[in-house]
Design a protein around this motif. Structure first.
Motif, PDB file in Angstrom:
ATOM      1  N   MET A   1     -12.781 -29.721 -34.351  1.00  0.00           N
ATOM      2  CA  MET A   1     -13.695 -30.495 -33.511  1.00  0.00           C
ATOM      3  C   MET A   1     -13.116 -30.647 -32.112  1.00  0.00           C
ATOM      4  N   GLU A   2     -13.940 -30.382 -31.101  1.00  0.00           N
ATOM      5  CA  GLU A   2     -13.510 -30.548 -29.722  1.00  0.00           C
ATOM      6  C   GLU A   2     -13.606 -32.017 -29.345  1.00  0.00           C
ATOM      7  N   ALA A   3     -12.501 -32.605 -28.955  1.00  0.00           N
ATOM      8  CA  ALA A   3     -12.532 -33.991 -28.492  1.00  0.00           C
ATOM      9  C   ALA A   3     -13.154 -34.057 -27.112  1.00  0.00           C
ATOM     10  N   CYS A   4     -13.716 -35.203 -26.771  1.00  0.00           N
ATOM     11  CA  CYS A   4     -14.251 -35.403 -25.436  1.00  0.00           C
ATOM     12  C   CYS A   4     -13.115 -35.331 -24.433  1.00  0.00           C
ATOM     13  N   SER A   5     -13.274 -34.490 -23.430  1.00  0.00           N
ATOM     14  CA  SER A   5     -12.241 -34.329 -22.421  1.00  0.00           C
ATOM     15  C   SER A   5     -12.607 -35.091 -21.164  1.00  0.00           C
ATOM     16  N   THR A   6     -11.621 -35.398 -20.373  1.00  0.00           N
ATOM     17  CA  THR A   6     -11.859 -36.108 -19.132  1.00  0.00           C
ATOM     18  C   THR A   6     -11.259 -35.349 -17.971  1.00  0.00           C
ATOM     19  N   VAL A   7     -11.823 -35.584 -16.784  1.00  0.00           N
ATOM     20  CA  VAL A   7     -11.254 -35.016 -15.581  1.00  0.00           C
ATOM     21  C   VAL A   7      -9.884 -35.637 -15.368  1.00  0.00           C
ATOM     22  N   ASN A   8      -8.880 -34.829 -15.122  1.00  0.00           N
ATOM     23  CA  ASN A   8      -7.509 -35.334 -15.050  1.00  0.00           C
ATOM     24  C   ASN A   8      -7.263 -36.194 -13.819  1.00  0.00           C
ATOM     25  N   THR A   9      -7.936 -35.892 -12.720  1.00  0.00           N
ATOM     26  CA  THR A   9      -7.708 -36.639 -11.494  1.00  0.00           C
ATOM     27  C   THR A   9      -8.571 -37.880 -11.497  1.00  0.00           C
ATOM     28  N   ALA A  10      -7.966 -39.038 -11.237  1.00  0.00           N
ATOM     29  CA  ALA A  10      -8.680 -40.312 -11.313  1.00  0.00           C
ATOM     30  C   ALA A  10      -9.489 -40.559 -10.060  1.00  0.00           C
ATOM     31  N   MET A  11     -10.468 -41.434 -10.186  1.00  0.00           N
ATOM     32  CA  MET A  11     -11.248 -41.864  -9.045  1.00  0.00           C
ATOM     33  C   MET A  11     -10.391 -42.759  -8.158  1.00  0.00           C
ATOM     34  N   PRO A  12     -10.835 -42.982  -6.913  1.00  0.00           N
ATOM     35  CA  PRO A  12     -10.074 -43.862  -6.025  1.00  0.00           C
ATOM     36  C   PRO A  12      -9.931 -45.250  -6.615  1.00  0.00           C
ATOM     37  N   HIS A  13      -8.861 -45.934  -6.288  1.00  0.00           N
ATOM     38  CA  HIS A  13      -8.620 -47.274  -6.806  1.00  0.00           C
ATOM     39  C   HIS A  13      -9.197 -48.347  -5.904  1.00  0.00           C
ATOM     40  N   TYR A  75     -34.851 -34.556 -37.659  1.00  0.00           N
ATOM     41  CA  TYR A  75     -36.044 -35.255 -38.135  1.00  0.00           C
ATOM     42  C   TYR A  75     -35.841 -35.802 -39.550  1.00  0.00           C
ATOM     43  N   HIS A  76     -34.802 -35.314 -40.231  1.00  0.00           N
ATOM     44  CA  HIS A  76     -34.587 -35.704 -41.627  1.00  0.00           C
ATOM     45  C   HIS A  76     -33.192 -36.268 -41.873  1.00  0.00           C
ATOM     46  N   GLY A  77     -32.315 -36.189 -40.869  1.00  0.00           N
ATOM     47  CA  GLY A  77     -30.944 -36.675 -41.043  1.00  0.00           C
ATOM     48  C   GLY A  77     -30.164 -36.484 -39.766  1.00  0.00           C
ATOM     49  N   GLU A  78     -28.854 -36.264 -39.898  1.00  0.00           N
ATOM     50  CA  GLU A  78     -28.012 -36.100 -38.734  1.00  0.00           C
ATOM     51  C   GLU A  78     -27.996 -34.643 -38.273  1.00  0.00           C
ATOM     52  N   CYS A  79     -27.720 -34.451 -36.996  1.00  0.00           N
ATOM     53  CA  CYS A  79     -27.604 -33.099 -36.448  1.00  0.00           C
ATOM     54  C   CYS A  79     -26.402 -32.394 -37.078  1.00  0.00           C
ATOM     55  N   PRO A  80     -26.569 -31.203 -37.664  1.00  0.00           N
ATOM     56  CA  PRO A  80     -25.450 -30.516 -38.321  1.00  0.00           C
ATOM     57  C   PRO A  80     -24.435 -29.941 -37.336  1.00  0.00           C
ATOM     58  N   LEU A  81     -24.745 -29.989 -36.038  1.00  0.00           N
ATOM     59  CA  LEU A  81     -23.841 -29.434 -35.042  1.00  0.00           C
ATOM     60  C   LEU A  81     -22.931 -30.482 -34.416  1.00  0.00           C
ATOM     61  N   ASN A  82     -23.053 -31.735 -34.828  1.00  0.00           N
ATOM     62  CA  ASN A  82     -22.342 -32.811 -34.150  1.00  0.00           C
ATOM     63  C   ASN A  82     -20.825 -32.748 -34.275  1.00  0.00           C
ATOM     64  N   ASP A  83     -20.309 -31.850 -35.128  1.00  0.00           N
ATOM     65  CA  ASP A  83     -18.854 -31.729 -35.243  1.00  0.00           C
ATOM     66  C   ASP A  83     -18.245 -30.948 -34.083  1.00  0.00           C
ATOM     67  N   ASP A  84     -19.078 -30.521 -33.111  1.00  0.00           N
ATOM     68  CA  ASP A  84     -18.543 -29.840 -31.942  1.00  0.00           C
ATOM     69  C   ASP A  84     -18.149 -30.826 -30.840  1.00  0.00           C
ATOM     70  N   GLY A  85     -18.190 -32.098 -31.139  1.00  0.00           N
ATOM     71  CA  GLY A  85     -17.844 -33.121 -30.168  1.00  0.00           C
ATOM     72  C   GLY A  85     -19.029 -33.926 -29.688  1.00  0.00           C
ATOM     73  N   MET A  86     -20.239 -33.495 -30.036  1.00  0.00           N
ATOM     74  CA  MET A  86     -21.435 -34.194 -29.563  1.00  0.00           C
ATOM     75  C   MET A  86     -21.543 -35.590 -30.157  1.00  0.00           C
ATOM     76  N   GLY A  87     -21.170 -35.739 -31.421  1.00  0.00           N
ATOM     77  CA  GLY A  87     -21.239 -37.060 -32.043  1.00  0.00           C
ATOM     78  C   GLY A  87     -20.345 -38.063 -31.334  1.00  0.00           C
ATOM     79  N   GLU A  88     -19.118 -37.644 -31.027  1.00  0.00           N
ATOM     80  CA  GLU A  88     -18.181 -38.515 -30.307  1.00  0.00           C
ATOM     81  C   GLU A  88     -18.686 -38.808 -28.901  1.00  0.00           C
ATOM     82  N   LEU A  89     -19.270 -37.792 -28.261  1.00  0.00           N
ATOM     83  CA  LEU A  89     -19.785 -37.968 -26.907  1.00  0.00           C
ATOM     84  C   LEU A  89     -20.908 -38.996 -26.875  1.00  0.00           C
ATOM     85  N   LEU A  90     -21.815 -38.930 -27.829  1.00  0.00           N
ATOM     86  CA  LEU A  90     -22.916 -39.897 -27.881  1.00  0.00           C
ATOM     87  C   LEU A  90     -22.392 -41.313 -28.089  1.00  0.00           C
ATOM     88  N   GLU A  91     -21.343 -41.449 -28.894  1.00  0.00           N
ATOM     89  CA  GLU A  91     -20.743 -42.778 -29.089  1.00  0.00           C
ATOM     90  C   GLU A  91     -20.194 -43.320 -27.778  1.00  0.00           C
TER      91      GLU A  91
END
Length: 226
Positions: A1-13, A75-91
């Motif tokens: 499963m691909e974890a949600c990644s973030t841009v390494n450079t932070a926004m201004p403080h 329409y009948h349950g959970e998306c079977p593709l959500n193990d690609d990181g989409m489930g975590e992203l939606l959370e």
């Protein structure tokens, strides 16, 4: 499963934390460039928002979200593709108290990785608008930031990008993208509170946001009933 990644450079403080009210803002970043026009637009706008914390940045190009295949499983349950990181992203999107989408406009539309994620939100559309599942949380605010190389109004004829003698009426590039993101936000329980669009950047690459636009979005966010 691909974890949600973030841009390494932070926004201004320089986010106005003393006056901030949003403790978990999320920036959904749709550009392949870490230091391009879209990034510079974000850096101009974010310090003017009432944020109590730096945004968590999720880069669409760092993910490997597969496109929707219209299998109708949602329409009948959970998306079977959500193990690609989409489930975590939606959370992550659901946990945000402010969602900011920032993206360049490509070919009058969304960048491909972001388009795949928006299409996969069909599973939320089904739950919210087809199956009418109860939604307990109130609508949260969302902001849209877009950049485009072309002028904002271009011909929708097949003859070329710019209006000509035989072209059909011009259409708004940023307006079409805004409606897509408005629908995407609706699936997430988010309402669009403001849109800042910069266009014609191939000719005028300077990032110059009208301060009154930022002030108006800030006012809306401060008054938002959460």
């Amino acid at each position: 499963m691909e974890a949600c990644s973030t841009v390494n450079t932070a926004m201004p403080h320089s986010c106005s934390r003393a006056e901030g009210r949003y403790t978990h803002p999320v920036l959904f970043y749709g550009s392949p460039h870490k230091a391009g026009n879209t990034r510079r637009l974000v850096e101009q706008v974010c310090p003017g928002l009432p944020l109590a914390a730096e945004p968590e940045i999720i880069s669409a190009y760092d993910l490997r979200i597969r496109p929707c295949c219209d299998c109708r499983s949602c329409y009948h349950g959970e998306c079977p593709l959500n193990d690609d990181g989409m489930g975590e992203l939606l959370e992550k999107f659901q946990q945000a108290d402010l969602l900011i989408c920032a993206l360049p406009i490509y070919f009058n539309g969304l960048p491909a990785p972001m388009k795949a994620i928006v299409d996969r939100s069909q599973q939320l559309f089904v739950k919210r608008f087809v199956q009418r599942e109860a939604v307990s949380s109130p609508l949260r605010p969302g902001i849209l930031l877009t950049t485009a190389g072309s002028p904002d109004r271009i011909s929708n004829s097949g003859g070329g990008a710019m209006e000509g003698a035989n072209s059909s009426p011009a259409v708004s590039v940023s307006g079409g993208v805004r409606e897509i993101i408005r629908m995407f936000y609706g699936c997430l329980g988010v309402s669009l509170a403001g849109h800042i669009a910069l266009s014609d950047m191939d000719q005028s690459p300077d990032i110059a946001v009208d301060p009154s636009q930022i002030q108006e979005i800030r006012r809306r966010l401060q008054e938002w009933q959460i």
